[in-house]
Design a protein around this motif. Structure first.
Motif, mmCIF file in Angstrom:
data_model
loop_
_atom_site.group_PDB
_atom_site.id
_atom_site.type_symbol
_atom_site.label_atom_id
_atom_site.label_comp_id
_atom_site.label_asym_id
_atom_site.label_seq_id
_atom_site.Cartn_x
_atom_site.Cartn_y
_atom_site.Cartn_z
ATOM 1 N N ILE A 96 39.374 25.640 1.525
ATOM 2 C CA ILE A 96 39.153 24.400 2.274
ATOM 3 C C ILE A 96 40.493 23.700 2.501
ATOM 4 N N GLY A 97 40.938 23.672 3.765
ATOM 5 C CA GLY A 97 42.149 22.913 4.115
ATOM 6 C C GLY A 97 41.735 21.488 4.435
ATOM 7 N N ILE A 98 42.454 20.497 3.876
ATOM 8 C CA ILE A 98 42.073 19.096 4.094
ATOM 9 C C ILE A 98 43.157 18.400 4.909
ATOM 10 N N ASP A 99 42.809 18.044 6.149
ATOM 11 C CA ASP A 99 43.731 17.351 7.050
ATOM 12 C C ASP A 99 45.032 18.158 7.182
ATOM 13 N N SER A 100 46.215 17.486 7.331
ATOM 14 C CA SER A 100 47.528 18.152 7.469
ATOM 15 C C SER A 100 47.419 19.448 8.273
ATOM 16 N N PRO A 101 46.868 19.397 9.521
ATOM 17 C CA PRO A 101 46.520 20.625 10.232
ATOM 18 C C PRO A 101 47.693 21.548 10.533
ATOM 19 N N ASP A 102 48.916 20.969 10.713
ATOM 20 C CA ASP A 102 50.059 21.834 11.039
ATOM 21 C C ASP A 102 50.436 22.728 9.861
ATOM 22 N N PHE A 103 50.047 22.318 8.651
ATOM 23 C CA PHE A 103 50.312 23.144 7.476
ATOM 24 C C PHE A 103 49.103 24.002 7.119
ATOM 25 N N HIS A 120 37.855 23.704 7.444
ATOM 26 C CA HIS A 120 38.849 22.641 7.638
ATOM 27 C C HIS A 120 38.125 21.301 7.597
ATOM 28 N N TYR A 121 38.649 20.380 6.754
ATOM 29 C CA TYR A 121 38.017 19.070 6.526
ATOM 30 C C TYR A 121 38.904 18.006 7.177
ATOM 31 N N VAL A 122 38.393 17.280 8.134
ATOM 32 C CA VAL A 122 39.066 16.259 8.968
ATOM 33 C C VAL A 122 39.635 16.930 10.209
ATOM 34 N N SER A 123 38.982 16.690 11.322
ATOM 35 C CA SER A 123 39.401 17.322 12.569
ATOM 36 C C SER A 123 40.745 16.786 13.041
ATOM 37 N N PRO A 124 41.654 17.689 13.485
ATOM 38 C CA PRO A 124 42.824 17.171 14.214
ATOM 39 C C PRO A 124 42.333 16.559 15.538
ATOM 40 N N SER A 125 43.155 15.757 16.202
ATOM 41 C CA SER A 125 42.684 15.043 17.414
ATOM 42 C C SER A 125 42.647 15.944 18.649
ATOM 43 N N VAL A 126 42.035 17.141 18.518
ATOM 44 C CA VAL A 126 42.016 18.080 19.661
ATOM 45 C C VAL A 126 41.241 17.533 20.853
ATOM 46 N N TRP A 127 40.234 16.686 20.573
ATOM 47 C CA TRP A 127 39.455 16.115 21.665
ATOM 48 C C TRP A 127 40.313 15.203 22.533
ATOM 49 N N ALA A 128 41.443 14.690 21.966
ATOM 50 C CA ALA A 128 42.269 13.727 22.703
ATOM 51 C C ALA A 128 43.488 14.374 23.365
ATOM 52 N N GLY A 132 44.021 22.799 24.114
ATOM 53 C CA GLY A 132 44.141 24.265 24.016
ATOM 54 C C GLY A 132 44.124 24.762 22.580
ATOM 55 N N ARG A 133 44.432 23.865 21.619
ATOM 56 C CA ARG A 133 44.453 24.273 20.195
ATOM 57 C C ARG A 133 43.089 24.740 19.712
ATOM 58 N N ILE A 134 42.034 24.369 20.435
ATOM 59 C CA ILE A 134 40.675 24.707 19.990
ATOM 60 C C ILE A 134 40.496 26.224 19.861
ATOM 61 N N LYS A 135 41.172 26.979 20.726
ATOM 62 C CA LYS A 135 41.057 28.457 20.676
ATOM 63 C C LYS A 135 41.584 28.989 19.349
ATOM 64 N N GLY A 136 42.737 28.467 18.923
ATOM 65 C CA GLY A 136 43.321 28.893 17.650
ATOM 66 C C GLY A 136 42.461 28.474 16.468
ATOM 67 N N ILE A 137 41.899 27.255 16.556
ATOM 68 C CA ILE A 137 41.050 26.740 15.476
ATOM 69 C C ILE A 137 39.817 27.629 15.324
ATOM 70 N N LYS A 138 39.251 28.005 16.472
ATOM 71 C CA LYS A 138 38.041 28.833 16.479
ATOM 72 C C LYS A 138 38.283 30.168 15.758
#
Length: 385
Positions: A96-103, A120-128, A132-138
């Motif tokens: 479980i990664g918590i926030d700090s998405p770049d790490f 992953h706990y706490v979404s990065p602001s991809v909606w804003a 394109g980061r959503i593909k990598g997150i998926k």
């Protein structure tokens, strides 16, 4: 990977203080479900107190801002490599990664590729921005845990498994705000109409916003001499910066307080504030607000091309309409600030309607974020591969 569902091995990675608090709450809720669970990874004092065996101190990851990150980059990359090797060797049942998405997200990607379950706990602001980061997150995670409902909707639209768990802050902030008690605590005048001014917690932010806020405070003071202003300083450096600016206006009725930003907001009739997570606290304490946002011209030119969101403040994003004024970049003028603050002071019926809307959102975000997050992680753990 052996099934040890009565005593799972759970890895958590937090990179900053807010993540440490979230991680500790999640660990306690998971422990209630799995008394034999063991926790490994990286965390701070809160997670250590809840039973985490930390591979190295979390403080090594807590760097802020682009320039700071660049100077620490070799060390951060070395720690990331060490962590990936350690987790591949230990083979936890879930990571479980918590926030700090770049790490944390690049770590999740590597582990997910090797067959480990990742959350992953706490979404990065991809909606804003940078959608394109959503593909990598998926490709990196089996489950996203979101604090806010509009984030969950975004992931659903992109077919990423998601659970909306609510915001832990909504559980900690009481539904009813006792403004009189907050004023007593801060030794403020009990009956004076109070404007809280929050210019942000970072030096650059205060430098951009406080002069504009101050010009408006001078005009408001001239128009409404009975107003009292209160400014919480995030730390000693911010206090020094704020007091240097206030020195040019010796007659202004301003109280500067160390920290206590939530109490300051609770004491106020109206809040004038920087855009950011503090706007969520303003909503939770149920106060009319005016939100200012200003950055350097180059940063704004880049950001305005990347940002896909209609609003910048969390109250407007959560209500999905413009509930509070947002004064952005060149729109952050003295006249606009004075008019917006005056609007709330002169229209108590509109202020009451706003507060009741905010209370409805507060209710929606309440309800045990840690417990809901543990429930979603537990469902993932018990899903057979």
């Amino acid at each position: 990977m052996g099934q040890r569902m009565d005593a799972p091995l759970i890895a958590l990675i937090a990179g900053e203080a807010s993540g440490d608090i979230l991680g500790a709450g999640l660990m306690q809720s998971l422990q209630a479900r799995y008394p034999g669970a063991r926790f490994i990874g990286v965390g701070g004092q809160e997670m250590a107190a809840a039973g985490l065996e930390s591979l190295f101190p979390m403080e090594k990851l807590s760097v802020m801002g682009i320039t700071e990150v660049l100077s620490h980059l070799p060390e951060l990359l070395r720690l990331r490599k060490q962590l990936v090797r350690f987790l591949l060797r230990e083979k936890p049942d879930v990571v479980i990664g918590i926030d700090s998405p770049d790490f944390t997200l690049p770590i999740a990607r590597r582990l997910h590729d090797r067959g480990l379950k990742t959350v992953h706990y706490v979404s990065p602001s991809v909606w804003a921005w940078r959608q394109g980061r959503i593909k990598g997150i998926k490709k990196s995670i089996d489950l996203m845990l979101c604090l806010l409902p509009f984030e969950a909707r975004f992931y659903e639209e992109h077919q990423v498994p998601v659970a909306f768990v609510g915001h832990p802050l909504a559980d900690r902030v009481p539904l009813e705000t006792d403004s009189a008690a907050a004023r007593r605590q801060l030794c403020l005048e009990a009956d004076a109409t109070t404007v809280a001014v929050l210019p942000g917690s970072r030096g650059g932010e205060v430098g951009q916003l406080m002069p504009a806020f101050l010009d408006a405070m001078v005009v408001l003071n001239r128009q409404r001499p009975a107003l009292q202003f209160v400014v919480p300083a995030a730390n000693a450096a911010r206090r020094e910066q704020i007091e240097a600016l206030l020195a040019g206006h010796p007659g202004l009725p301003v109280t500067v307080i160390d920290g206590e930003s939530r109490t300051v907001m609770a004491a106020a009739d109206v809040i004038l504030m920087a855009s950011g997570t503090a706007t969520l606290e303003g909503l939770l304490v149920g106060k009319p607000m005016v939100v200012g946002y200003r950055v350097g011209a180059v940063t704004f030119a880049i950001a305005s091309r990347l940002v896909k969101s209609e609003f910048v403040s969390l109250p407007n994003l959560l209500c999905r309409e413009e509930m509070v004024p947002e004064l952005i970049q060149d729109g952050l003028t003295t006249d606009a600030i004075v008019a917006s603050v005056g609007h709330w002071l002169d229209n108590p019926d509109k202020a009451r309607a706003l507060i009741s809307r905010f209370q409805a959102v507060h209710q929606q975000l309440r309800g045990g974020a840690s417990e809901k997050a543990a429930e979603a992680v537990s469902a993932l753990l018990e899903r057979t591969p």
